[in-house]
Design a protein around this motif. Sequence first.
Motif, PDB file in Angstrom:
ATOM      1  N   ASP A   1      22.744  54.288  22.763  1.00 23.79           N
ATOM      2  CA  ASP A   1      22.501  55.266  23.813  1.00 23.79           C
ATOM      3  C   ASP A   1      21.245  54.962  24.616  1.00 23.79           C
ATOM      4  O   ASP A   1      20.920  55.695  25.570  1.00 23.79           O
ATOM      5  CB  ASP A   1      22.431  56.684  23.237  1.00 23.79           C
ATOM      6  N   ASP A   2      20.543  53.898  24.280  1.00 23.20           N
ATOM      7  CA  ASP A   2      19.426  53.455  25.123  1.00 23.20           C
ATOM      8  C   ASP A   2      19.977  53.084  26.498  1.00 23.20           C
ATOM      9  O   ASP A   2      20.970  52.340  26.596  1.00 23.20           O
ATOM     10  CB  ASP A   2      18.748  52.244  24.490  1.00 23.20           C
ATOM     11  N   PRO A   3      19.382  53.585  27.596  1.00 18.84           N
ATOM     12  CA  PRO A   3      19.948  53.356  28.931  1.00 18.84           C
ATOM     13  C   PRO A   3      20.154  51.885  29.273  1.00 18.84           C
ATOM     14  O   PRO A   3      21.158  51.527  29.914  1.00 18.84           O
ATOM     15  CB  PRO A   3      18.924  54.012  29.864  1.00 18.84           C
ATOM     16  N   VAL A   4      19.235  51.023  28.876  1.00 18.02           N
ATOM     17  CA  VAL A   4      19.374  49.599  29.183  1.00 18.02           C
ATOM     18  C   VAL A   4      20.563  49.001  28.446  1.00 18.02           C
ATOM     19  O   VAL A   4      21.361  48.246  29.020  1.00 18.02           O
ATOM     20  CB  VAL A   4      18.074  48.844  28.827  1.00 18.02           C
ATOM     21  N   ILE A   5      20.713  49.354  27.175  1.00 21.02           N
ATOM     22  CA  ILE A   5      21.823  48.834  26.382  1.00 21.02           C
ATOM     23  C   ILE A   5      23.148  49.406  26.894  1.00 21.02           C
ATOM     24  O   ILE A   5      24.139  48.674  27.037  1.00 21.02           O
ATOM     25  CB  ILE A   5      21.622  49.159  24.895  1.00 21.02           C
ATOM     26  N   ALA A   6      23.161  50.703  27.179  1.00 15.12           N
ATOM     27  CA  ALA A   6      24.382  51.332  27.682  1.00 15.12           C
ATOM     28  C   ALA A   6      24.810  50.706  29.002  1.00 15.12           C
ATOM     29  O   ALA A   6      26.012  50.495  29.253  1.00 15.12           O
ATOM     30  CB  ALA A   6      24.166  52.837  27.852  1.00 15.12           C
ATOM     31  N   GLU A   7      23.855  50.385  29.863  1.00 17.15           N
ATOM     32  CA  GLU A   7      24.182  49.757  31.145  1.00 17.15           C
ATOM     33  C   GLU A   7      24.765  48.359  30.936  1.00 17.15           C
ATOM     34  O   GLU A   7      25.711  47.955  31.630  1.00 17.15           O
ATOM     35  CB  GLU A   7      22.926  49.671  32.018  1.00 17.15           C
ATOM     36  N   ALA A   8      24.220  47.617  29.971  1.00 14.40           N
ATOM     37  CA  ALA A   8      24.744  46.282  29.686  1.00 14.40           C
ATOM     38  C   ALA A   8      26.176  46.361  29.166  1.00 14.40           C
ATOM     39  O   ALA A   8      27.035  45.545  29.540  1.00 14.40           O
ATOM     40  CB  ALA A   8      23.844  45.580  28.671  1.00 14.40           C
ATOM     41  N   VAL A   9      26.452  47.340  28.309  1.00 16.53           N
ATOM     42  CA  VAL A   9      27.806  47.507  27.782  1.00 16.53           C
ATOM     43  C   VAL A   9      28.771  47.874  28.902  1.00 16.53           C
ATOM     44  O   VAL A   9      29.883  47.333  28.994  1.00 16.53           O
ATOM     45  CB  VAL A   9      27.820  48.572  26.672  1.00 16.53           C
ATOM     46  N   THR A  10      28.373  48.785  29.775  1.00 15.05           N
ATOM     47  CA  THR A  10      29.226  49.187  30.890  1.00 15.05           C
ATOM     48  C   THR A  10      29.511  48.009  31.814  1.00 15.05           C
ATOM     49  O   THR A  10      30.653  47.826  32.286  1.00 15.05           O
ATOM     50  CB  THR A  10      28.576  50.335  31.677  1.00 15.05           C
ATOM     51  N   ALA A  11      28.505  47.197  32.081  1.00 13.73           N
ATOM     52  CA  ALA A  11      28.705  46.017  32.927  1.00 13.73           C
ATOM     53  C   ALA A  11      29.710  45.066  32.287  1.00 13.73           C
ATOM     54  O   ALA A  11      30.581  44.503  32.970  1.00 13.73           O
ATOM     55  CB  ALA A  11      27.370  45.315  33.163  1.00 13.73           C
ATOM     56  N   TYR A  12      29.593  44.868  30.978  1.00  9.74           N
ATOM     57  CA  TYR A  12      30.558  44.028  30.256  1.00  9.74           C
ATOM     58  C   TYR A  12      31.968  44.582  30.392  1.00  9.74           C
ATOM     59  O   TYR A  12      32.930  43.837  30.658  1.00  9.74           O
ATOM     60  CB  TYR A  12      30.139  43.946  28.786  1.00  9.74           C
ATOM     61  N   GLU A  13      32.120  45.887  30.215  1.00  7.89           N
ATOM     62  CA  GLU A  13      33.451  46.497  30.258  1.00  7.89           C
ATOM     63  C   GLU A  13      34.061  46.430  31.653  1.00  7.89           C
ATOM     64  O   GLU A  13      35.276  46.262  31.795  1.00  7.89           O
ATOM     65  CB  GLU A  13      33.368  47.942  29.767  1.00  7.89           C
ATOM     66  N   ARG A  14      33.228  46.539  32.669  1.00  5.72           N
ATOM     67  CA  ARG A  14      33.752  46.544  34.041  1.00  5.72           C
ATOM     68  C   ARG A  14      34.018  45.146  34.585  1.00  5.72           C
ATOM     69  O   ARG A  14      34.946  44.967  35.401  1.00  5.72           O
ATOM     70  CB  ARG A  14      32.764  47.265  34.961  1.00  5.72           C
ATOM     71  N   THR A  15      33.241  44.164  34.183  1.00  2.00           N
ATOM     72  CA  THR A  15      33.316  42.850  34.827  1.00  2.00           C
ATOM     73  C   THR A  15      33.939  41.759  33.968  1.00  2.00           C
ATOM     74  O   THR A  15      34.502  40.801  34.500  1.00  2.00           O
ATOM     75  CB  THR A  15      31.912  42.388  35.272  1.00  2.00           C
ATOM     76  N   VAL A  16      33.843  41.882  32.653  1.00  2.00           N
ATOM     77  CA  VAL A  16      34.348  40.825  31.771  1.00  2.00           C
ATOM     78  C   VAL A  16      35.702  41.190  31.168  1.00  2.00           C
ATOM     79  O   VAL A  16      36.635  40.369  31.164  1.00  2.00           O
ATOM     80  CB  VAL A  16      33.335  40.531  30.649  1.00  2.00           C
ATOM     81  N   VAL A  17      35.841  42.402  30.680  1.00  2.00           N
ATOM     82  CA  VAL A  17      37.050  42.794  29.973  1.00  2.00           C
ATOM     83  C   VAL A  17      38.322  42.655  30.816  1.00  2.00           C
ATOM     84  O   VAL A  17      39.375  42.276  30.278  1.00  2.00           O
ATOM     85  CB  VAL A  17      36.906  44.226  29.412  1.00  2.00           C
ATOM     86  N   PRO A  18      38.292  42.924  32.136  1.00  2.00           N
ATOM     87  CA  PRO A  18      39.528  42.746  32.912  1.00  2.00           C
ATOM     88  C   PRO A  18      40.133  41.349  32.801  1.00  2.00           C
ATOM     89  O   PRO A  18      41.357  41.190  32.963  1.00  2.00           O
ATOM     90  CB  PRO A  18      39.078  43.046  34.345  1.00  2.00           C
ATOM     91  N   ALA A  19      39.330  40.352  32.497  1.00  2.00           N
ATOM     92  CA  ALA A  19      39.843  38.982  32.365  1.00  2.00           C
ATOM     93  C   ALA A  19      40.575  38.756  31.050  1.00  2.00           C
ATOM     94  O   ALA A  19      41.170  37.689  30.848  1.00  2.00           O
ATOM     95  CB  ALA A  19      38.689  37.982  32.495  1.00  2.00           C
ATOM     96  N   TYR A  20      40.581  39.737  30.144  1.00  2.00           N
ATOM     97  CA  TYR A  20      41.241  39.584  28.851  1.00  2.00           C
ATOM     98  C   TYR A  20      42.747  39.827  28.923  1.00  2.00           C
ATOM     99  O   TYR A  20      43.421  39.788  27.897  1.00  2.00           O
ATOM    100  CB  TYR A  20      40.638  40.558  27.830  1.00  2.00           C
TER     101      TYR A  20
END
Length: 246
Positions: free
Chosen positions: A83-102
């Motif tokens: 729930d740390d904002p920096v970590i949460a932002e990194a996870v969201t970026a991964y989900e939005r930009t990387v996961v669609p390629a799966y």
Amino acid sequence: MIKAVLFDLDDTLLDLNLTAFVARYLFGLSGVLGLVGNVPAPVLQPALASSFLELDREDRTDSLTNRELFNQSFFAKTGIPLDDPVIAEAVTAYERTVVPAYRDGIVSAAPRRGMKAAVERTHELGLRCALASNPVFSLEIDQVRMAWADVSTDDFELISTIDNSRRSKPCADYYLDFIGSLGLAPQECLMVGNDARRDFPRPDIGLRTLYVGHARPGRAFWTGRPERLAPDLEALVERANRLSEA
């Protein structure tokens, strides 16, 4: 009277290898968190997997959202605060930009034949439409899989996620909370799903399930091929209404 149709997502609206998708998702997530937390990714993978399993525990008595329980469990195992904002932002970026390629390869995700038509038919009949996917992922991950299924957030009045749910399928409390958020009772809804265990509330709460999987569950209100659901839906609603009146 039936007022809404609830749709499951994985292997209902969307054909995919769910086990492969979850494995790829967790593998990539462990890499992101490993970089952020300066921890080897292989060390984090078991902690991620076991934290996800916590959400499905049938003996849960907590009042936490699934997100809160997941974060709490993962922190206890690793010391990494999701729930740390920096970590949460990194996870969201991964989900939005990387996961669609799966989508391709072993995951092999594609719309399930006939199911988009069933969503459209729900709207044509003037019924409310909601996405009752097992709530162990974020809205971002739901949106990725919805895009693979050729549907979108515009198709659904409400979508269950890890953030707005306190239990998972098949727990009756999950269904009661979700249906209650629509201002409805279980008897006013039809559930569309493929899983003979998860898409039938336990214990029974009077929610009728339209089953589009490969088994023959005795509790199903209707069992059939997914491409038959759209043409049969009006008759199924009428049948449910007659039974309710009786």
